[in-house]
Design an enzyme around this catalytic site. Structure first.
Site, PDB file in Angstrom:
ATOM      1  N   ARG A  88      42.445  42.272  49.904  1.00 19.12           N
ATOM      2  CA  ARG A  88      43.398  41.437  49.171  1.00 19.12           C
ATOM      3  C   ARG A  88      43.652  42.106  47.832  1.00 19.12           C
ATOM      4  O   ARG A  88      42.728  42.347  47.055  1.00 19.12           O
ATOM      5  CB  ARG A  88      42.816  40.029  48.932  1.00 19.12           C
ATOM      6  CG  ARG A  88      43.723  39.101  48.113  1.00 19.12           C
ATOM      7  CD  ARG A  88      42.939  37.835  47.780  1.00 19.12           C
ATOM      8  NE  ARG A  88      43.685  36.873  46.999  1.00 19.12           N
ATOM      9  CZ  ARG A  88      44.425  35.888  47.502  1.00 19.12           C
ATOM     10  NH1 ARG A  88      44.557  35.774  48.813  1.00 19.12           N
ATOM     11  NH2 ARG A  88      45.038  35.035  46.717  1.00 19.12           N
ATOM     12  N   HIS A 134      51.945  38.247  53.174  1.00 25.02           N
ATOM     13  CA  HIS A 134      50.748  37.387  53.211  1.00 25.02           C
ATOM     14  C   HIS A 134      50.556  36.890  54.652  1.00 25.02           C
ATOM     15  O   HIS A 134      50.706  35.706  54.938  1.00 25.02           O
ATOM     16  CB  HIS A 134      50.926  36.215  52.247  1.00 25.02           C
ATOM     17  CG  HIS A 134      49.654  35.546  51.840  1.00 25.02           C
ATOM     18  ND1 HIS A 134      48.433  35.842  52.413  1.00 25.02           N
ATOM     19  CD2 HIS A 134      49.406  34.573  50.924  1.00 25.02           C
ATOM     20  CE1 HIS A 134      47.488  35.077  51.860  1.00 25.02           C
ATOM     21  NE2 HIS A 134      48.054  34.305  50.960  1.00 25.02           N
ATOM     22  N   GLN A 181      48.209  33.903  55.780  1.00 25.90           N
ATOM     23  CA  GLN A 181      48.749  32.615  55.338  1.00 25.90           C
ATOM     24  C   GLN A 181      49.746  32.077  56.365  1.00 25.90           C
ATOM     25  O   GLN A 181      49.802  30.879  56.634  1.00 25.90           O
ATOM     26  CB  GLN A 181      49.442  32.779  53.978  1.00 25.90           C
ATOM     27  CG  GLN A 181      50.023  31.497  53.413  1.00 25.90           C
ATOM     28  CD  GLN A 181      48.980  30.508  52.961  1.00 25.90           C
ATOM     29  OE1 GLN A 181      48.063  30.858  52.220  1.00 25.90           O
ATOM     30  NE2 GLN A 181      49.077  29.271  53.425  1.00 25.90           N
ATOM     31  N   ASP A 231      55.803  27.202  46.462  1.00 27.05           N
ATOM     32  CA  ASP A 231      54.710  28.039  45.961  1.00 27.05           C
ATOM     33  C   ASP A 231      54.838  28.056  44.440  1.00 27.05           C
ATOM     34  O   ASP A 231      55.842  27.619  43.879  1.00 27.05           O
ATOM     35  CB  ASP A 231      54.842  29.450  46.556  1.00 27.05           C
ATOM     36  CG  ASP A 231      53.632  30.345  46.263  1.00 27.05           C
ATOM     37  OD1 ASP A 231      52.596  29.817  45.793  1.00 27.05           O
ATOM     38  OD2 ASP A 231      53.735  31.561  46.487  1.00 27.05           O
ATOM     39  N   CYS A 264      50.986  26.733  49.735  1.00 32.74           N
ATOM     40  CA  CYS A 264      49.858  27.638  50.018  1.00 32.74           C
ATOM     41  C   CYS A 264      48.739  27.508  48.977  1.00 32.74           C
ATOM     42  O   CYS A 264      47.659  28.057  49.182  1.00 32.74           O
ATOM     43  CB  CYS A 264      50.333  29.076  50.139  1.00 32.74           C
ATOM     44  SG  CYS A 264      51.361  29.613  48.784  1.00 32.74           S
ATOM     45  N   ARG A 292      43.640  28.014  57.183  1.00 38.53           N
ATOM     46  CA  ARG A 292      43.429  29.419  56.818  1.00 38.53           C
ATOM     47  C   ARG A 292      42.175  29.949  57.515  1.00 38.53           C
ATOM     48  O   ARG A 292      42.147  31.092  57.978  1.00 38.53           O
ATOM     49  CB  ARG A 292      43.260  29.569  55.297  1.00 38.53           C
ATOM     50  CG  ARG A 292      44.472  29.279  54.442  1.00 38.53           C
ATOM     51  CD  ARG A 292      45.624  30.227  54.709  1.00 38.53           C
ATOM     52  NE  ARG A 292      45.267  31.634  54.594  1.00 38.53           N
ATOM     53  CZ  ARG A 292      45.016  32.290  53.452  1.00 38.53           C
ATOM     54  NH1 ARG A 292      45.106  31.671  52.280  1.00 38.53           N
ATOM     55  NH2 ARG A 292      44.717  33.571  53.463  1.00 38.53           N
TER      56      ARG A 292
END
Length: 337
Positions: A108, A135, A138, A231, A272, A317
């Site tokens: 990441r 991502h 996600q 987001d 998210c 997740r």
């Protein structure tokens, strides 16, 4: 289908077919069911997983750690200050070393090139836990949550509201287009997705029948929405842009008026996370004091309201990351005949 994932990396959604993404989503639902029923699923017994984090993380780190342990693997966290990745040692050299010690690597960070280099030189599956471009883990959680609520993905209308050119918007657009989801980006013109991302999504949409729309007009994109998704207005590494983003994005806030405009009783709200829906954070207090805004991308009313599914999404997740690791690295108990 399980066999096609063996030893593959998971770097960006665009590298996978619709059938493969659907398989991973359904496999995630299966693993979630096994966990809820207390049935062991140790597909990675005895494996060692390296978790490389250039960027901080709550959900991604927790999800990879718990998923690895559930699968019987040992996760080792290596933060920005723990290894020399790209600083005193090249990504290539680091990859070659880690690949000899670990069975799989999560990364990441900022650079998509870096995660791709890790995959190229390590010789083990590499999983993208977020870069500035994409991502992908996600997305599996997001679309699993949509499927749990509606029983299907094809033909669902998902509207993303806010910063239309960040990694989450890119990924929602492209993944939705692959899966036959109608994705609409509701954002100011200055923050529309990059043209190459839109063209990629449109190419996939031609195959799946998905409808792609990018607009700064609420009346064009919100009515008929099944999913409203937002987001943060300021992504990691952009903290100096708070003032301009607050001014620019206030009209794109997910609030009760937007929910009402969608006009669907069964609508769900996704985020998210983390979300700035109140002033119970250092950031939130700071923005409230400087700019007089107590709620940013979503109002507290919607965040805590009956449409909210973001905590299911956050839990997912873990189940989806577990599916990716198990499918790409695991012994899926496929009998030899």
């Amino acid at each position: 289908m399980g066999q096609v994932f063996q030893n593959r990396s998971f770097l960006a959604e665009k590298d996978f077919t619709r059938a493969e993404l659907e398989y991973l989503i359904d496999f995630s639902a299966h693993l979630k069911d096994l966990k809820k029923r207390g049935i062991l699923h140790r597909y990675l017994e005895g494996k060692n997983i390296a978790l490389l984090f250039e960027k901080t993380s709550t959900r991604t780190r927790a999800a990879f750690t718990v998923a690895a342990v559930d699968l019987g693997a040992h996760p080792e966290y290596l933060g920005a200050n723990d290894i020399q990745l790209g600083k005193k040692e090249s990504t290539e050299d680091t990859a070659k070393v880690l690949g000899r010690m670990f069975d799989g690597i999560e990364f990441r960070g900022f650079s998509q090139e870096m995660v791709e280099e890790l995959a190229e030189y390590s010789g083990v599956p590499v999983w993208n836990g977020l870069t500035d471009a994409w991502h992908p883990t996600q997305m599996l959680a997001d679309y699993l949550t949509v499927k749990e609520n509606f029983g299907r993905l094809e033909g669902i209308n998902l509207v993303y509201c806010g910063d239309g050119r960040n990694n989450v918007a890119n990924s929602l657009l492209v993944t939705g287009a692959i899966l036959g989801v109608n994705v609409r980006i509701f954002s100011p013109k200055e923050l529309f997705p990059a043209q190459e991302v839109v063209e990629l999504a449109e190419a996939f949409a031609k195959e799946s029948g998905a409808d792609i729309l990018i607009s700064d007009q609420a009346a064009e994109v919100i009515p008929g929405a099944d999913v409203l998704y937002t987001d943060v207005w300021v992504s990691m590494g952009e903290e100096d842009k708070f003032k301009e983003r607050v001014a620019l994005l206030k009209p794109y806030q997910v609030n009760q008026d937007l929910v009402d405009l969608a006009g669907k009783e069964e609508l769900i709200f996704l985020h998210c996370l983390p979300a700035f829906h109140d002033t119970n954070t250092v950031y939130g207090k700071d923005v409230a004091e400087k700019f007089g805004v107590e709620e940013m991308e979503v109002t507290d009313e919607v965040f805590r309201g009956p449409h909210a599914r973001h905590f299911d999404q956050a839990e997912n997740r873990m189940h989806t990351i577990k599916a990716v690791m198990a499918a790409t690295l695991g012994n899926l108990f496929i009998p030899k005949v």
